[in-house]
Scaffold this motif. Structure first.
Motif, PDB file in Angstrom:
ATOM      1  N   ASN A 154      52.268 -27.733  59.207  1.00  0.00           N
ATOM      2  CA  ASN A 154      53.375 -28.593  58.808  1.00  0.00           C
ATOM      3  C   ASN A 154      54.711 -27.852  58.824  1.00  0.00           C
ATOM      4  O   ASN A 154      55.604 -28.163  58.044  1.00  0.00           O
ATOM      5  N   GLU A 155      54.839 -26.867  59.707  1.00  0.00           N
ATOM      6  CA  GLU A 155      56.036 -26.036  59.677  1.00  0.00           C
ATOM      7  C   GLU A 155      56.924 -26.214  60.900  1.00  0.00           C
ATOM      8  O   GLU A 155      57.822 -25.400  61.154  1.00  0.00           O
ATOM      9  N   ALA A 156      56.732 -27.299  61.645  1.00  0.00           N
ATOM     10  CA  ALA A 156      57.497 -27.494  62.882  1.00  0.00           C
ATOM     11  C   ALA A 156      58.995 -27.540  62.620  1.00  0.00           C
ATOM     12  O   ALA A 156      59.785 -26.943  63.371  1.00  0.00           O
ATOM     13  N   LYS A 157      59.416 -28.223  61.571  1.00  0.00           N
ATOM     14  CA  LYS A 157      60.853 -28.327  61.290  1.00  0.00           C
ATOM     15  C   LYS A 157      61.428 -26.989  60.817  1.00  0.00           C
ATOM     16  O   LYS A 157      62.616 -26.717  61.022  1.00  0.00           O
ATOM     17  N   ALA A 198      64.508 -25.183  62.734  1.00  0.00           N
ATOM     18  CA  ALA A 198      65.701 -24.693  62.041  1.00  0.00           C
ATOM     19  C   ALA A 198      65.984 -23.248  62.419  1.00  0.00           C
ATOM     20  O   ALA A 198      67.128 -22.871  62.678  1.00  0.00           O
ATOM     21  N   ARG A 199      64.943 -22.412  62.479  1.00  0.00           N
ATOM     22  CA  ARG A 199      65.144 -21.006  62.854  1.00  0.00           C
ATOM     23  C   ARG A 199      65.652 -20.886  64.286  1.00  0.00           C
ATOM     24  O   ARG A 199      66.515 -20.055  64.576  1.00  0.00           O
ATOM     25  N   GLN A 200      65.101 -21.702  65.183  1.00  0.00           N
ATOM     26  CA  GLN A 200      65.584 -21.630  66.562  1.00  0.00           C
ATOM     27  C   GLN A 200      67.060 -21.980  66.628  1.00  0.00           C
ATOM     28  O   GLN A 200      67.837 -21.322  67.334  1.00  0.00           O
ATOM     29  N   TYR A 205      54.834 -13.715  67.323  1.00  0.00           N
ATOM     30  CA  TYR A 205      53.703 -14.542  67.728  1.00  0.00           C
ATOM     31  C   TYR A 205      53.949 -16.033  67.491  1.00  0.00           C
ATOM     32  O   TYR A 205      53.301 -16.872  68.121  1.00  0.00           O
ATOM     33  N   ARG A 206      54.923 -16.409  66.610  1.00  0.00           N
ATOM     34  CA  ARG A 206      55.127 -17.827  66.304  1.00  0.00           C
ATOM     35  C   ARG A 206      56.533 -18.338  66.647  1.00  0.00           C
ATOM     36  O   ARG A 206      56.729 -19.550  66.744  1.00  0.00           O
ATOM     37  N   ASP A 207      57.517 -17.455  66.801  1.00  0.00           N
ATOM     38  CA  ASP A 207      58.895 -17.868  67.072  1.00  0.00           C
ATOM     39  C   ASP A 207      59.352 -17.247  68.386  1.00  0.00           C
ATOM     40  O   ASP A 207      59.330 -16.023  68.531  1.00  0.00           O
TER      41      ASP A 207
END
Length: 372
Positions: free
Chosen positions: A194-197, A201-203, A233-235
């Motif tokens: 549930n962390e897509a938003k 935001a970080r991008q 690995y995630r961003d």
């Protein structure tokens, strides 16, 4: 309270045997980035940082930072324990502005009937530099986009963003330092997918940061530090920050930890998490036609020194990097992209810039002029 007092005593004993970093010599400097975990235990009725260092632990963190003796110290979450955090630093360091703690109860203009409108002006950022260094310019910028008020780590409760500092070091070399705190991802949200938003935001923040840097790029090296809340690995910030800057041909970008601890091999997006990668980064940018270039000579995540009785002083470990500075082999500075016909130059927002200022100015017609 007893545990806090014991932590202070232990920290003092620890620093007595801790080797301090050497003073800055000609052609080198050291920088530390550290989230000092300065949130209060509660915000209104919510437990947010019950296990944080609080007052006594923050003083122990100050003792640690002073003992490390870095030339520059970039802090995040310098909120409610400002005097404790700075108690051991005043003697050797200058610093920029403190924008306040996370204290809703003492704010007369808070609309408690509409908590969704809460937004504190503080950013939790602060930076210290040795008295022998000189700050020549400072800028504070808020992120254009955050996500999460009373969920997703509450990133939209405060005015998160970055600060830009222009510093002249003891040896006369000049560097530009960015200190920042990006949006977080709550571990529970990550487990639930549930962390897509949060990632979006970080991008947005990485892209805003890249634009800010490139609009002001001149012949000075740039160091980008802080709690980025970003894992390789995630961003995919390697693509839209590191690679995107290098693709312009105006600068090269490196990650000090990747170079010194991984031989220059970046973790791949979508790979398994690495136990030794932290959310805190020290990136560095050398303009293509810089007067001097910086190169990391060491990068250390200090997991052993930042502990008392086997427990870390805060929820982040310090990342400490030493850079060497060497004259560039370029004989000329960056040339202008166009020949200006007027000294009236404007930022992309239409704000006039001093023609004598350093950086890239953009005219209303879109022309660029790189000023030295």
């Amino acid at each position: 309270m007893k545990q806090h007092i014991l932590s202070i005593i232990a920290a003092m004993a620890m620093t007595a045997s801790m080797p301090a970093m050497a003073q800055s010599d000609n052609g080198s400097f050291s920088i530390m980035t550290l989230n000092v975990d300065g949130l209060p235990g509660k915000i209104l009725f919510f437990d947010v940082n019950e296990d944080g260092p609080k007052s006594a632990g923050s003083e122990a963190i100050s003792i640690y930072m002073a003992a490390k003796d870095c030339d520059i110290v970039a802090m995040q979450e310098d909120f409610n324990y400002r005097w404790e955090i700075w108690s051991r630093l005043f003697a050797a360091y200058n610093h920029d502005e403190w924008t306040g703690g996370v204290i809703f109860e003492e704010m007369e203009d808070v609309d408690f009937l509409h908590p969704q409108n809460f937004k504190l002006k503080c950013d939790g950022l602060n930076m210290a530099w040795k008295h022998e260094c000189q700050s020549t310019a400072y800028e504070r910028v808020a992120w254009n986009r955050n996500f999460g008020k009373f969920s997703h780590s509450g990133d939209d409760l405060i005015t998160k963003g970055f600060r830009r500092h222009e510093l002249t070091l003891q040896d006369g070399n000049e560097v530009v330092v960015y200190n920042m705190h990006m949006d977080a991802s709550d571990p529970r949200d990550e487990r639930l997918g549930n962390e897509a938003k949060d990632r979006e935001a970080r991008q947005s923040q990485w892209e805003q940061l890249r634009q800010h840097i490139m609009e002001r790029l001149d012949d000075r090296p740039v160091v980008v530090v802080g709690d980025m809340n970003s894992y390789y690995y995630r961003d995919d910030f390697k693509t839209f920050f590191i690679d995107a800057i290098q693709a312009t041909g105006l600068a090269t970008v490196g990650d000090a930890w990747v170079e010194k601890q991984r031989g220059g091999i970046y973790p791949e997006l979508g790979s398994e998490p690495l136990a030794d990668e932290t959310l805190d980064k020290v990136l560095y940018i050398n303009p293509t036609d810089a007067k001097a270039v910086i190169t990391p000579t060491s990068a250390e995540v200090d997991k052993d020194g930042y502990t008392v009785d086997g427990k870390p002083l805060g929820d982040h470990y310090p990342l400490i990097v030493r850079f060497a500075i060497a004259p560039s082999d370029k004989t000329t500075a960056i040339s202008t992209a166009t020949t200006p016909t007027s000294d009236e130059w404007y930022t992309p927002q239409g704000v006039r810039k001093d023609a004598n200022a350093k950086g890239i100015s953009i005219s209303r017609s879109g022309q660029k002029k790189i000023q030295k």
